[in-house]
Design a protein around this motif. Sequence first.
Motif, PDB file in Angstrom:
ATOM      1  N   GLY A 334     -71.494   9.473 -44.100  1.00  0.00           N
ATOM      2  CA  GLY A 334     -71.918  10.865 -44.086  1.00  0.00           C
ATOM      3  C   GLY A 334     -70.804  11.848 -44.359  1.00  0.00           C
ATOM      4  O   GLY A 334     -71.050  13.005 -44.712  1.00  0.00           O
ATOM      5  N   ALA A 335     -69.545  11.399 -44.200  1.00  0.00           N
ATOM      6  CA  ALA A 335     -68.402  12.273 -44.451  1.00  0.00           C
ATOM      7  C   ALA A 335     -68.218  12.557 -45.938  1.00  0.00           C
ATOM      8  O   ALA A 335     -67.412  13.414 -46.309  1.00  0.00           O
ATOM      9  N   ASP A 336     -68.957  11.846 -46.799  1.00  0.00           N
ATOM     10  CA  ASP A 336     -68.885  12.091 -48.235  1.00  0.00           C
ATOM     11  C   ASP A 336     -69.663  13.327 -48.656  1.00  0.00           C
ATOM     12  O   ASP A 336     -69.536  13.780 -49.801  1.00  0.00           O
ATOM     13  N   LEU A 337     -70.496  13.876 -47.774  1.00  0.00           N
ATOM     14  CA  LEU A 337     -71.232  15.088 -48.110  1.00  0.00           C
ATOM     15  C   LEU A 337     -70.251  16.227 -48.378  1.00  0.00           C
ATOM     16  O   LEU A 337     -69.360  16.505 -47.576  1.00  0.00           O
ATOM     17  N   LYS A 338     -70.422  16.876 -49.486  1.00  0.00           N
ATOM     18  CA  LYS A 338     -69.487  17.918 -49.909  1.00  0.00           C
ATOM     19  C   LYS A 338     -69.366  19.029 -48.866  1.00  0.00           C
ATOM     20  O   LYS A 338     -70.364  19.500 -48.320  1.00  0.00           O
ATOM     21  N   ASN A 339     -68.126  19.404 -48.556  1.00  0.00           N
ATOM     22  CA  ASN A 339     -67.789  20.534 -47.669  1.00  0.00           C
ATOM     23  C   ASN A 339     -68.200  20.337 -46.215  1.00  0.00           C
ATOM     24  O   ASN A 339     -68.177  21.287 -45.435  1.00  0.00           O
ATOM     25  N   ILE A 340     -68.538  19.113 -45.821  1.00  0.00           N
ATOM     26  CA  ILE A 340     -68.986  18.939 -44.437  1.00  0.00           C
ATOM     27  C   ILE A 340     -67.837  19.137 -43.448  1.00  0.00           C
ATOM     28  O   ILE A 340     -68.038  19.636 -42.345  1.00  0.00           O
ATOM     29  N   ALA A 341     -66.630  18.762 -43.834  1.00  0.00           N
ATOM     30  CA  ALA A 341     -65.487  18.959 -42.934  1.00  0.00           C
ATOM     31  C   ALA A 341     -65.231  20.447 -42.712  1.00  0.00           C
ATOM     32  O   ALA A 341     -64.959  20.881 -41.582  1.00  0.00           O
ATOM     33  N   ASP A 342     -65.316  21.255 -43.776  1.00  0.00           N
ATOM     34  CA  ASP A 342     -65.108  22.699 -43.641  1.00  0.00           C
ATOM     35  C   ASP A 342     -66.192  23.316 -42.766  1.00  0.00           C
ATOM     36  O   ASP A 342     -65.910  24.201 -41.938  1.00  0.00           O
ATOM     37  N   TYR A 343     -67.418  22.860 -42.936  1.00  0.00           N
ATOM     38  CA  TYR A 343     -68.509  23.405 -42.128  1.00  0.00           C
ATOM     39  C   TYR A 343     -68.300  23.079 -40.654  1.00  0.00           C
ATOM     40  O   TYR A 343     -68.402  23.969 -39.788  1.00  0.00           O
ATOM     41  N   MET A 344     -68.021  21.814 -40.343  1.00  0.00           N
ATOM     42  CA  MET A 344     -67.844  21.428 -38.950  1.00  0.00           C
ATOM     43  C   MET A 344     -66.621  22.086 -38.333  1.00  0.00           C
ATOM     44  O   MET A 344     -66.619  22.394 -37.138  1.00  0.00           O
ATOM     45  N   GLN A 345     -65.588  22.306 -39.123  1.00  0.00           N
ATOM     46  CA  GLN A 345     -64.403  22.987 -38.605  1.00  0.00           C
ATOM     47  C   GLN A 345     -64.752  24.396 -38.141  1.00  0.00           C
ATOM     48  O   GLN A 345     -64.294  24.862 -37.097  1.00  0.00           O
ATOM     49  N   GLY A 346     -65.603  25.074 -38.924  1.00  0.00           N
ATOM     50  CA  GLY A 346     -66.005  26.421 -38.540  1.00  0.00           C
ATOM     51  C   GLY A 346     -66.867  26.448 -37.297  1.00  0.00           C
ATOM     52  O   GLY A 346     -66.725  27.333 -36.448  1.00  0.00           O
ATOM     53  N   VAL A 347     -67.754  25.475 -37.150  1.00  0.00           N
ATOM     54  CA  VAL A 347     -68.666  25.439 -36.001  1.00  0.00           C
ATOM     55  C   VAL A 347     -67.958  24.951 -34.739  1.00  0.00           C
ATOM     56  O   VAL A 347     -68.117  25.530 -33.659  1.00  0.00           O
ATOM     57  N   LEU A 348     -67.152  23.889 -34.870  1.00  0.00           N
ATOM     58  CA  LEU A 348     -66.490  23.303 -33.708  1.00  0.00           C
ATOM     59  C   LEU A 348     -65.256  24.085 -33.280  1.00  0.00           C
ATOM     60  O   LEU A 348     -64.792  23.941 -32.149  1.00  0.00           O
ATOM     61  N   GLY A 349     -64.715  24.890 -34.186  1.00  0.00           N
ATOM     62  CA  GLY A 349     -63.520  25.668 -33.855  1.00  0.00           C
ATOM     63  C   GLY A 349     -62.277  24.822 -33.733  1.00  0.00           C
ATOM     64  O   GLY A 349     -61.344  25.174 -33.011  1.00  0.00           O
ATOM     65  N   ARG A 350     -62.235  23.702 -34.448  1.00  0.00           N
ATOM     66  CA  ARG A 350     -61.098  22.786 -34.415  1.00  0.00           C
ATOM     67  C   ARG A 350     -60.787  22.312 -35.824  1.00  0.00           C
ATOM     68  O   ARG A 350     -61.645  22.340 -36.703  1.00  0.00           O
ATOM     69  N   ALA A 351     -59.557  21.866 -36.007  1.00  0.00           N
ATOM     70  CA  ALA A 351     -59.188  21.279 -37.291  1.00  0.00           C
ATOM     71  C   ALA A 351     -59.977  19.997 -37.495  1.00  0.00           C
ATOM     72  O   ALA A 351     -60.023  19.133 -36.613  1.00  0.00           O
ATOM     73  N   VAL A 352     -60.620  19.859 -38.635  1.00  0.00           N
ATOM     74  CA  VAL A 352     -61.406  18.676 -38.972  1.00  0.00           C
ATOM     75  C   VAL A 352     -60.907  18.128 -40.301  1.00  0.00           C
ATOM     76  O   VAL A 352     -60.816  18.855 -41.284  1.00  0.00           O
TER      77      VAL A 352
END
Length: 418
Positions: A334-352
């Motif tokens: 699932g980590a291959d989904l485009k921009n998912i790390a940037d999205y989760m970083q914004g929601v979780l408030g942590r570096a992803v």
Amino acid sequence: MAVPPPQTPIAALDIGSSKVSALIVARDDDGRLRVMGSGQRESRGVKRGYVTDMDASEVAVREAVESAERMSGVTIDDVWASFGAGGISSDVISVEVELGGHQVEQTDINQLLLEGRTAIDGGQRLVLHAHPALFTIDGVEGVKNPIGLHAGKLGVDIHVVAADPAPLKNLDYVIRSAHLGVKAIVASPVAAALACLTQEERELGVALVELGAEVTNVSLHAGGMLVGLRSIPMGAKDISDDIACAFAVQRRDAERLKCFYGSAMTSPRDNHEMIEANQIGAEDGAEPTRITRAQLMTVIRQRVEQLTGEIDAALKSLGFTGPVGRQVVLTGGGADLKNIADYMQGVLGRAVRIGRPRTITGLPDAHSGPAFTTLVGLAMLAADGSGDLRDIILGTRVEKKSGTGMFGRLVSALKQGY
């Protein structure tokens, strides 16, 4: 457990809800781990990480292993298999013995580990791992090698991972039905952490999120070991299913739409980009349905938002609420989904960051992505030895099986009518 000698082939087998992958590795004369062969088949008979169809699962396992055998030119008898379904629990047990102030000797460590082994009790659950972590000397933590030090008390923290017995027995039965021995069953978070986390991350504290097809495992690592685990019965395949339902397209077309056009982040131009897809039951030559990329993003974002909320809740339940700088590593298919790390970083408030497996000589480019992190970690763990407390104390026990090797499995499959 001793490191296998050079040229001894080792097989890793990752049985997921979307694919079954096999990897055969061996150490060369210089001690470097090298890939000899790999195989992959679509997973059948597995739901949310649990085996639901013995026969279909056995065929997928056999075909994946035989593909890796043909590529490598070797025959495999035993495999190291992963287990990533829900129901896995993690705990840390502390054991301490009195030394009376004398220097620590190897016999003292052996006695301590024996004490630790008796302290391990999975209850109604089966223990998958019992890894001795760092030692303590008179309450001082973080001692890697206590031999030669004077101590009044010698202690050790033991990381124990356990799981419900029935799913493990089903997994074991499927593999043995393919006429393969089960060298070990490894919890997926343990293997994935070895492949994509640095030692410094594991010591300082990091959260690993394995976004699989139908299960997401959230594990917390600190002090060099796994200290907490939560499983979420949701994954990347649920996004594909949402797309298939929303636009009445086949699952394989939904997967294509997600991979080629999908993203976790939206943009204004999504309203103007049109995408074509074939609807379920459409006649040959029928015009494909047309949707905007914005419509596709809406469906994807709804599931991503739900999944991220579950991940955030799991992190908080594990106590991962410390300094803002503590990192989250996202891996799995699932980590291959485009921009998912940037999205989760914004929601979780942590570096992803995206966690990809470490490079092994000869590893195919197709296996270098986050979807194969667990598989590579399995191979690394098998090559270096599990470090399991029960192996250290008692040695390993390998169960024999009949009809081993590719030829033996082929004959058996023919007898069974496959």
